[in-house]
Design a protein around this motif. Sequence first.
Motif, PDB file in Angstrom:
ATOM      1  N   LEU A 121      54.897  45.981  31.391  1.00 21.74           N
ATOM      2  CA  LEU A 121      54.783  45.222  32.640  1.00 21.74           C
ATOM      3  C   LEU A 121      54.238  43.823  32.360  1.00 21.74           C
ATOM      4  O   LEU A 121      54.678  42.841  32.960  1.00 21.74           O
ATOM      5  N   GLU A 122      53.293  43.744  31.424  1.00 20.80           N
ATOM      6  CA  GLU A 122      52.774  42.426  31.039  1.00 20.80           C
ATOM      7  C   GLU A 122      53.885  41.529  30.491  1.00 20.80           C
ATOM      8  O   GLU A 122      53.924  40.338  30.779  1.00 20.80           O
ATOM      9  N   MET A 123      54.768  42.135  29.696  1.00 17.68           N
ATOM     10  CA  MET A 123      55.871  41.336  29.155  1.00 17.68           C
ATOM     11  C   MET A 123      56.760  40.826  30.287  1.00 17.68           C
ATOM     12  O   MET A 123      57.298  39.726  30.212  1.00 17.68           O
ATOM     13  N   GLY A 124      56.918  41.623  31.330  1.00 18.67           N
ATOM     14  CA  GLY A 124      57.682  41.159  32.482  1.00 18.67           C
ATOM     15  C   GLY A 124      57.068  39.926  33.116  1.00 18.67           C
ATOM     16  O   GLY A 124      57.763  39.058  33.629  1.00 18.67           O
ATOM     17  N   ALA A 125      55.743  39.846  33.066  1.00 15.93           N
ATOM     18  CA  ALA A 125      55.031  38.716  33.667  1.00 15.93           C
ATOM     19  C   ALA A 125      54.818  37.591  32.663  1.00 15.93           C
ATOM     20  O   ALA A 125      53.969  36.733  32.877  1.00 15.93           O
ATOM     21  N   TYR A 126      55.596  37.592  31.579  1.00 17.99           N
ATOM     22  CA  TYR A 126      55.349  36.650  30.480  1.00 17.99           C
ATOM     23  C   TYR A 126      55.336  35.195  30.948  1.00 17.99           C
ATOM     24  O   TYR A 126      54.546  34.392  30.463  1.00 17.99           O
ATOM     25  N   THR A 127      56.206  34.848  31.894  1.00 16.79           N
ATOM     26  CA  THR A 127      56.282  33.444  32.318  1.00 16.79           C
ATOM     27  C   THR A 127      55.320  33.125  33.457  1.00 16.79           C
ATOM     28  O   THR A 127      55.276  32.002  33.936  1.00 16.79           O
ATOM     29  N   GLN A 128      54.581  34.134  33.905  1.00 17.63           N
ATOM     30  CA  GLN A 128      53.686  33.943  35.052  1.00 17.63           C
ATOM     31  C   GLN A 128      52.244  33.760  34.575  1.00 17.63           C
ATOM     32  O   GLN A 128      51.854  34.320  33.564  1.00 17.63           O
ATOM     33  N   PRO A 129      51.451  33.006  35.345  1.00 14.76           N
ATOM     34  CA  PRO A 129      50.045  32.860  34.971  1.00 14.76           C
ATOM     35  C   PRO A 129      49.297  34.176  35.150  1.00 14.76           C
ATOM     36  O   PRO A 129      49.630  34.991  36.014  1.00 14.76           O
ATOM     37  N   ARG A 130      48.303  34.371  34.301  1.00 16.23           N
ATOM     38  CA  ARG A 130      47.491  35.573  34.394  1.00 16.23           C
ATOM     39  C   ARG A 130      46.385  35.314  35.411  1.00 16.23           C
ATOM     40  O   ARG A 130      45.904  34.203  35.517  1.00 16.23           O
ATOM     41  N   GLY A 131      45.993  36.313  36.151  1.00 14.59           N
ATOM     42  CA  GLY A 131      44.910  36.088  37.110  1.00 14.59           C
ATOM     43  C   GLY A 131      45.091  36.973  38.323  1.00 14.59           C
ATOM     44  O   GLY A 131      45.669  38.048  38.229  1.00 14.59           O
ATOM     45  N   ALA A 132      44.615  36.488  39.448  1.00 15.79           N
ATOM     46  CA  ALA A 132      44.647  37.295  40.673  1.00 15.79           C
ATOM     47  C   ALA A 132      46.079  37.681  41.023  1.00 15.79           C
ATOM     48  O   ALA A 132      46.360  38.796  41.444  1.00 15.79           O
ATOM     49  N   GLN A 133      47.008  36.728  40.804  1.00 18.12           N
ATOM     50  CA  GLN A 133      48.401  36.990  41.125  1.00 18.12           C
ATOM     51  C   GLN A 133      48.939  38.165  40.313  1.00 18.12           C
ATOM     52  O   GLN A 133      49.644  39.033  40.834  1.00 18.12           O
ATOM     53  N   PHE A 134      48.561  38.191  39.029  1.00 12.17           N
ATOM     54  CA  PHE A 134      49.008  39.275  38.152  1.00 12.17           C
ATOM     55  C   PHE A 134      48.495  40.621  38.679  1.00 12.17           C
ATOM     56  O   PHE A 134      49.241  41.594  38.745  1.00 12.17           O
ATOM     57  N   ASP A 135      47.239  40.638  39.071  1.00  7.02           N
ATOM     58  CA  ASP A 135      46.659  41.890  39.585  1.00  7.02           C
ATOM     59  C   ASP A 135      47.383  42.353  40.851  1.00  7.02           C
ATOM     60  O   ASP A 135      47.648  43.538  41.029  1.00  7.02           O
ATOM     61  N   ASP A 136      47.706  41.399  41.726  1.00  8.86           N
ATOM     62  CA  ASP A 136      48.453  41.736  42.948  1.00  8.86           C
ATOM     63  C   ASP A 136      49.807  42.340  42.598  1.00  8.86           C
ATOM     64  O   ASP A 136      50.232  43.343  43.177  1.00  8.86           O
ATOM     65  N   ASP A 137      50.486  41.682  41.652  1.00  6.11           N
ATOM     66  CA  ASP A 137      51.833  42.129  41.303  1.00  6.11           C
ATOM     67  C   ASP A 137      51.801  43.525  40.691  1.00  6.11           C
ATOM     68  O   ASP A 137      52.649  44.371  40.990  1.00  6.11           O
ATOM     69  N   ILE A 138      50.827  43.759  39.821  1.00  6.12           N
ATOM     70  CA  ILE A 138      50.691  45.080  39.202  1.00  6.12           C
ATOM     71  C   ILE A 138      50.440  46.122  40.301  1.00  6.12           C
ATOM     72  O   ILE A 138      51.050  47.191  40.310  1.00  6.12           O
ATOM     73  N   ALA A 139      49.572  45.765  41.245  1.00  2.00           N
ATOM     74  CA  ALA A 139      49.264  46.711  42.321  1.00  2.00           C
ATOM     75  C   ALA A 139      50.519  47.023  43.134  1.00  2.00           C
ATOM     76  O   ALA A 139      50.746  48.171  43.530  1.00  2.00           O
ATOM     77  N   ARG A 140      51.351  46.007  43.332  1.00  2.00           N
ATOM     78  CA  ARG A 140      52.588  46.229  44.092  1.00  2.00           C
ATOM     79  C   ARG A 140      53.528  47.174  43.355  1.00  2.00           C
ATOM     80  O   ARG A 140      54.148  48.053  43.954  1.00  2.00           O
ATOM     81  N   VAL A 141      53.632  46.968  42.053  1.00  2.00           N
ATOM     82  CA  VAL A 141      54.512  47.847  41.258  1.00  2.00           C
ATOM     83  C   VAL A 141      53.978  49.281  41.288  1.00  2.00           C
ATOM     84  O   VAL A 141      54.743  50.235  41.460  1.00  2.00           O
TER      85      VAL A 141
END
Lengths: 309, 245
Positions: free
Chosen positions: B102-122
């Motif tokens: 999942l982290e690799m999917g977010a490779y082009t995205q900044p890490r942070g609150a947004q990442f946590d939100d996206d992980i929670a959504r998945v």
Amino acid sequence: MTAGDLFLQQAINGLSLGAMYSLLALGFTLVYGIMELINFAHFNVFMVGSMIAMLVLQAFGLSGQQTILTGLPLVGVLLVGFVVSMVGCGLIGVFIERFLLRPLRNVKGPAAMITTIGVSYILFNVVLLTLGTDSKNFPNPLPPIKWEIGGAVLRMREVLIWGIALVLMGGLTYFVTYTKLGKAMRATAQDPEAARMMGVEVDKVVMSAFFLGSALAGASGMIFGLYYNLAKVDIGFAAGLRAFTAAVLGGIGNVPGAMLGGVLIGLIESGSGQVIGAAWTDVVIFGILVLVLVFRPAGLLGRLAPNKS
Amino acid sequence: MASTPLLEFKNVNTYYGDLHVLKDVNYTIGEGEIVSLLGGNACGKSTTMKTIMGVVRAATGTVTYQGQEINGLATSERVRRGIAPVLEARRLFARMSVFENLEMGAYTQPRGAQFDDDIARVYELFPRVKERRNQQAGTLSGGEQQMVAIGRALMARPKLICMDEPSMGLSPLFVELVFDTIQTINRQGVSIFMVEQNANMALSIAHRGYVLQSGAVVLSGTAAELRSNEMIKQAYLGEMEAPVA
């Protein structure tokens, strides 16, 4: 010396050789894991690393074994030596990748591998023509501290070599396990096209693998100098082939495998030197290479990848 | 169409060496649409996906995304702008954990609150993925892997997800789940371009579709039109009793 002392002494020697081979084997494995390329230039990047380290130590006014340093000056000199030889070799690796191998990235067949052999010869001859063929006295500023363990002798240089190898291997392990670029390297090694479609810039990953692998060869070259007190233009071949054997033994492409393989090859070298005779070392080591390739081609920790179409 | 389509192919031709794969192909995918691409084996469906992702380049013609030509754009930049793939056969990083995938999917995205939100959504979408997050991806079942593959695409915050055979190799139950999920994702505003062998299922959720034959678009229309087309019925729908799992 009793048999037990001899065993202990050879274990100490073997671990020091093993530290050197492990660092060198990591360079083969990093590049192979990502590009499926055996980088023969690595042999002589290692040799250049030991030359750079020697020149740095000489620039500090050290020569041979006459100058002994302690405390902060010793730490400083060693640190500068390692950093300069590692960065220098890392940049050579980046240069090789960027200008000599990248244009061949999509060329099928052995073109890239043969290029690395050519680069190896170029490095060899550049050093030969500038620094000569003679065996050079590699400065060793370490104080002659040693500890007796039973009948075996542990010298300060061995402890230093182990310590540095552990720090570098620990750092590399941390890098590939936890950092973003390290994860991108693992992903690219497993499936380059899928990694690319996640947004990984494959060029950056390949270049990083070359930088890291070559920098570790630089560290390994300095360790060679500190261990044997010599630098010579033709040291790359024997050490490189043994490190390559170590990478294959551990499972080429596998980072912990290269570390394990290096230590094993070091121990085998010192052990067979003791038991069978040093002249037989190459026979034993390359015999092992053949046996591994025949009976366990994926290596100790590697796994056979399904053929990619 | 009044508004700018999200993705548009105009007279695109691609080659593998001398092999002419896509021949003067035109597609449009509007915002919020599910568009299905049908066709047999080796007709250029996967090449279409690779051309969208920039892994294969259009030799002639233009590929436009959000009104801008992207022919020369690197794959990483396309992902950053919101085009994410769900690859054929899933192609997870087998020796990395589910979380790392999942982290690799977010490779082009900044890490942070947004990442946590996206992980929670998945994790909300696929509770099973959450349970398996520390497992090596290669140890998961095919259906679970497909969930991770879709989750991995969502981590890129996509506007367009390109799916290559999302139902391939899955049990009927999982096929159902995957198609339900695709609709859920689509309702959240993500456009879907889907290559699919399972024409029945694909046309049941798609808004529109294209039929590709030997690298050329031979038919296009709304899903309803395609479903009632005689050629489609014979070539794609009639055969759908073929084993799925």
